[in-house]
Design a protein around this motif. Structure first.
Motif, PDB file in Angstrom:
ATOM      1  N   VAL A  34      15.387  -6.826   7.854  1.00 44.69           N
ATOM      2  CA  VAL A  34      15.204  -5.457   7.377  1.00 44.69           C
ATOM      3  C   VAL A  34      14.550  -4.573   8.450  1.00 44.69           C
ATOM      4  CG1 VAL A  34      14.069  -4.044   5.617  1.00 44.69           C
ATOM      5  CG2 VAL A  34      15.044  -6.254   4.994  1.00 44.69           C
ATOM      6  N   PHE A  35      13.686  -5.173   9.287  1.00 47.12           N
ATOM      7  CA  PHE A  35      12.955  -4.419  10.305  1.00 47.12           C
ATOM      8  C   PHE A  35      13.377  -4.855  11.702  1.00 47.12           C
ATOM      9  CE2 PHE A  35      10.263  -4.355   6.574  1.00 47.12           C
ATOM     10  CZ  PHE A  35       9.899  -3.028   6.495  1.00 47.12           C
ATOM     11  N   LYS A  36      13.585  -3.895  12.588  1.00 46.53           N
ATOM     12  CA  LYS A  36      13.955  -4.211  13.964  1.00 46.53           C
ATOM     13  C   LYS A  36      12.740  -4.623  14.791  1.00 46.53           C
ATOM     14  CE  LYS A  36      17.924  -1.140  14.003  1.00 46.53           C
ATOM     15  NZ  LYS A  36      18.541   0.056  14.582  1.00 46.53           N
ATOM     16  N   ILE A  37      11.588  -4.080  14.421  1.00 48.59           N
ATOM     17  CA  ILE A  37      10.365  -4.338  15.179  1.00 48.59           C
ATOM     18  C   ILE A  37       9.514  -5.346  14.401  1.00 48.59           C
ATOM     19  CG2 ILE A  37       8.305  -3.296  16.192  1.00 48.59           C
ATOM     20  CD1 ILE A  37       9.915  -0.624  16.175  1.00 48.59           C
ATOM     21  N   LYS A  38       9.211  -6.483  15.032  1.00 45.26           N
ATOM     22  CA  LYS A  38       8.470  -7.553  14.369  1.00 45.26           C
ATOM     23  C   LYS A  38       7.054  -7.110  13.970  1.00 45.26           C
ATOM     24  CE  LYS A  38       7.817 -12.501  14.687  1.00 45.26           C
ATOM     25  NZ  LYS A  38       8.035 -13.712  15.465  1.00 45.26           N
ATOM     26  N   ALA A  39       6.422  -6.289  14.803  1.00 42.83           N
ATOM     27  CA  ALA A  39       5.069  -5.806  14.500  1.00 42.83           C
ATOM     28  C   ALA A  39       5.064  -4.956  13.231  1.00 42.83           C
ATOM     29  CB  ALA A  39       4.517  -5.010  15.671  1.00 42.83           C
ATOM     30  N   GLN A  40       6.108  -4.156  13.047  1.00 44.49           N
ATOM     31  CA  GLN A  40       6.208  -3.326  11.844  1.00 44.49           C
ATOM     32  C   GLN A  40       6.374  -4.213  10.611  1.00 44.49           C
ATOM     33  OE1 GLN A  40       9.564  -0.665  11.713  1.00 44.49           O
ATOM     34  NE2 GLN A  40       8.701   0.513  10.018  1.00 44.49           N
ATOM     35  N   ALA A  41       7.181  -5.263  10.722  1.00 39.71           N
ATOM     36  CA  ALA A  41       7.376  -6.197   9.611  1.00 39.71           C
ATOM     37  C   ALA A  41       6.056  -6.872   9.243  1.00 39.71           C
ATOM     38  CB  ALA A  41       8.421  -7.243   9.973  1.00 39.71           C
ATOM     39  N   LYS A  42       5.286  -7.240  10.265  1.00 43.42           N
ATOM     40  CA  LYS A  42       3.984  -7.873  10.027  1.00 43.42           C
ATOM     41  C   LYS A  42       3.038  -6.916   9.306  1.00 43.42           C
ATOM     42  CE  LYS A  42       0.087  -9.919  12.474  1.00 43.42           C
ATOM     43  NZ  LYS A  42      -0.487 -10.214  13.789  1.00 43.42           N
ATOM     44  N   MET A  43       3.025  -5.648   9.732  1.00 43.20           N
ATOM     45  CA  MET A  43       2.158  -4.658   9.087  1.00 43.20           C
ATOM     46  C   MET A  43       2.560  -4.425   7.634  1.00 43.20           C
ATOM     47  SD  MET A  43       1.598  -1.990  12.298  1.00 43.20           S
ATOM     48  CE  MET A  43       1.896  -0.626  11.256  1.00 43.20           C
ATOM     49  N   MET A  44       3.865  -4.389   7.363  1.00 40.27           N
ATOM     50  CA  MET A  44       4.341  -4.179   5.991  1.00 40.27           C
ATOM     51  C   MET A  44       3.989  -5.380   5.101  1.00 40.27           C
ATOM     52  SD  MET A  44       5.567  -1.172   5.927  1.00 40.27           S
ATOM     53  CE  MET A  44       6.543  -1.084   4.454  1.00 40.27           C
ATOM     54  N   ALA A  45       4.129  -6.583   5.629  1.00 44.21           N
ATOM     55  CA  ALA A  45       3.783  -7.782   4.861  1.00 44.21           C
ATOM     56  C   ALA A  45       2.284  -7.812   4.571  1.00 44.21           C
ATOM     57  CB  ALA A  45       4.209  -9.040   5.613  1.00 44.21           C
ATOM     58  N   LYS A  46       1.480  -7.411   5.569  1.00 43.67           N
ATOM     59  CA  LYS A  46       0.026  -7.389   5.368  1.00 43.67           C
ATOM     60  C   LYS A  46      -0.360  -6.337   4.335  1.00 43.67           C
ATOM     61  CE  LYS A  46      -4.414  -7.511   7.503  1.00 43.67           C
ATOM     62  NZ  LYS A  46      -5.303  -6.618   8.171  1.00 43.67           N
ATOM     63  N   ARG A  47       0.290  -5.190   4.380  1.00 40.96           N
ATOM     64  CA  ARG A  47      -0.005  -4.133   3.394  1.00 40.96           C
ATOM     65  C   ARG A  47       0.336  -4.601   1.989  1.00 40.96           C
ATOM     66  NH1 ARG A  47      -3.212  -0.875   1.278  1.00 40.96           N
ATOM     67  NH2 ARG A  47      -2.288   0.885   0.218  1.00 40.96           N
ATOM     68  N   ALA A  48       1.495  -5.250   1.832  1.00 43.30           N
ATOM     69  CA  ALA A  48       1.881  -5.769   0.521  1.00 43.30           C
ATOM     70  C   ALA A  48       0.883  -6.816   0.036  1.00 43.30           C
ATOM     71  CB  ALA A  48       3.285  -6.373   0.593  1.00 43.30           C
ATOM     72  N   ALA A  49       0.428  -7.677   0.933  1.00 43.19           N
ATOM     73  CA  ALA A  49      -0.545  -8.708   0.569  1.00 43.19           C
ATOM     74  C   ALA A  49      -1.886  -8.080   0.185  1.00 43.19           C
ATOM     75  CB  ALA A  49      -0.728  -9.690   1.729  1.00 43.19           C
ATOM     76  N   THR A  50      -2.283  -7.030   0.887  1.00 44.44           N
ATOM     77  CA  THR A  50      -3.544  -6.340   0.585  1.00 44.44           C
ATOM     78  C   THR A  50      -3.499  -5.710  -0.800  1.00 44.44           C
ATOM     79  OG1 THR A  50      -3.943  -5.923   2.924  1.00 44.44           O
ATOM     80  CG2 THR A  50      -5.131  -4.534   1.360  1.00 44.44           C
ATOM     81  N   VAL A  51      -2.409  -5.026  -1.105  1.00 46.77           N
ATOM     82  CA  VAL A  51      -2.264  -4.387  -2.422  1.00 46.77           C
ATOM     83  C   VAL A  51      -2.257  -5.445  -3.530  1.00 46.77           C
ATOM     84  CG1 VAL A  51      -0.700  -3.030  -3.873  1.00 46.77           C
ATOM     85  CG2 VAL A  51      -1.143  -2.334  -1.515  1.00 46.77           C
ATOM     86  N   ASP A  52      -1.572  -6.560  -3.299  1.00 53.36           N
ATOM     87  CA  ASP A  52      -1.542  -7.649  -4.272  1.00 53.36           C
ATOM     88  C   ASP A  52      -2.942  -8.220  -4.487  1.00 53.36           C
ATOM     89  OD1 ASP A  52      -0.295  -9.485  -6.061  1.00 53.36           O
ATOM     90  OD2 ASP A  52      -0.172 -10.989  -4.455  1.00 53.36           O
ATOM     91  N   ALA A  53      -3.700  -8.405  -3.402  1.00 52.34           N
ATOM     92  CA  ALA A  53      -5.071  -8.922  -3.508  1.00 52.34           C
ATOM     93  C   ALA A  53      -5.978  -7.933  -4.242  1.00 52.34           C
ATOM     94  CB  ALA A  53      -5.629  -9.232  -2.125  1.00 52.34           C
ATOM     95  N   GLN A  54      -5.806  -6.635  -3.965  1.00 50.37           N
ATOM     96  CA  GLN A  54      -6.603  -5.623  -4.656  1.00 50.37           C
ATOM     97  C   GLN A  54      -6.324  -5.642  -6.154  1.00 50.37           C
ATOM     98  OE1 GLN A  54      -5.335  -2.232  -2.376  1.00 50.37           O
ATOM     99  NE2 GLN A  54      -7.129  -2.304  -1.028  1.00 50.37           N
ATOM    100  N   ARG A  55      -5.047  -5.766  -6.511  1.00 52.31           N
ATOM    101  CA  ARG A  55      -4.689  -5.833  -7.932  1.00 52.31           C
ATOM    102  C   ARG A  55      -5.302  -7.074  -8.581  1.00 52.31           C
ATOM    103  NH1 ARG A  55      -1.273  -8.769 -10.559  1.00 52.31           N
ATOM    104  NH2 ARG A  55      -0.239  -9.450  -8.668  1.00 52.31           N
ATOM    105  N   ASN A  56      -5.232  -8.206  -7.896  1.00 50.24           N
ATOM    106  CA  ASN A  56      -5.809  -9.433  -8.440  1.00 50.24           C
ATOM    107  C   ASN A  56      -7.325  -9.337  -8.572  1.00 50.24           C
ATOM    108  OD1 ASN A  56      -3.298 -10.660  -8.661  1.00 50.24           O
ATOM    109  ND2 ASN A  56      -3.400 -11.560  -6.626  1.00 50.24           N
ATOM    110  N   LEU A  57      -7.976  -8.660  -7.631  1.00 47.24           N
ATOM    111  CA  LEU A  57      -9.420  -8.448  -7.711  1.00 47.24           C
ATOM    112  C   LEU A  57      -9.763  -7.534  -8.883  1.00 47.24           C
ATOM    113  CD1 LEU A  57     -12.022  -9.225  -6.228  1.00 47.24           C
ATOM    114  CD2 LEU A  57     -11.703  -7.231  -4.775  1.00 47.24           C
ATOM    115  N   ALA A  58      -8.987  -6.483  -9.060  1.00 47.66           N
ATOM    116  CA  ALA A  58      -9.205  -5.564 -10.190  1.00 47.66           C
ATOM    117  C   ALA A  58      -9.006  -6.284 -11.521  1.00 47.66           C
ATOM    118  CB  ALA A  58      -8.262  -4.373 -10.090  1.00 47.66           C
ATOM    119  N   GLU A  59      -8.032  -7.190 -11.586  1.00 48.37           N
ATOM    120  CA  GLU A  59      -7.815  -7.972 -12.813  1.00 48.37           C
ATOM    121  C   GLU A  59      -9.047  -8.797 -13.147  1.00 48.37           C
ATOM    122  OE1 GLU A  59      -4.327 -10.385 -12.379  1.00 48.37           O
ATOM    123  OE2 GLU A  59      -2.965  -8.682 -12.556  1.00 48.37           O
ATOM    124  N   GLN A  60      -9.672  -9.391 -12.130  1.00 44.01           N
ATOM    125  CA  GLN A  60     -10.870 -10.195 -12.370  1.00 44.01           C
ATOM    126  C   GLN A  60     -12.043  -9.334 -12.824  1.00 44.01           C
ATOM    127  OE1 GLN A  60     -12.042 -13.337  -9.605  1.00 44.01           O
ATOM    128  NE2 GLN A  60     -10.126 -12.951  -8.503  1.00 44.01           N
TER     129      GLN A  60
END
Length: 145
Positions: A34-60
């Protein structure tokens, strides 16, 4: 004859705190095609993981609102829907650590977010606790009236 039933359940707001720190993990994965630039893919994956972790923290911290609906026709279930919702403001949450895993096709990131309940844990010595932040917010609201 149609009967529509709605259930509303609230999960327990209790969260286990180890040494004054509540943690939650989140995961994000990006397909490298989906992404031509590997660094951009890494940043998008990290952002998705951060949002998921924030949601899980809010659930707790605040709990989860679970809403379900069941439709019955002629004494048989014709549809069954369950939805969850979390509504919270996370003050003082921080990234404790993250792990990046990559292969030829995808990048996966796991992010661990934390929030301080007490000053017991080493990362919390220089951070505000949940109670301190809530007290500060209340003072600001009172001052702005």
């Amino acid at each position: 004859m149609r009967i529509f039933l709605i259930m509303l359940l609230l999960s327990s707001p209790f969260a286990y705190a180890e040494k004054g720190l509540i943690t939650a993990s989140g995961f994000g994965t990006v397909d490298l095609s989906v992404f031509k630039i590997k660094a951009q893919a890494k940043m998008m994956a990290k952002r998705a993981a951060t949002v998921d972790a924030q949601r899980n923290l809010a659930e707790q911290l605040k709990g989860v609102r679970l809403t379900g609906g069941t439709t019955m026709e002629e004494y048989e279930i014709s549809s069954d829907i369950v939805a969850t919702r979390v509504k919270s403001l996370l003050n003082g949450a921080f990234e404790k650590n993250h792990t990046v895993t990559a292969d030829e096709q995808s990048i996966s990131v796991e992010v661990v977010m934390a929030i301080c309940v007490t000053k017991e844990a080493e990362p919390c010595l220089q951070r505000s606790t949940v109670a301190e932040l809530e007290s500060f917010i209340q003072q600001q609201k009172t001052a702005n009236k």
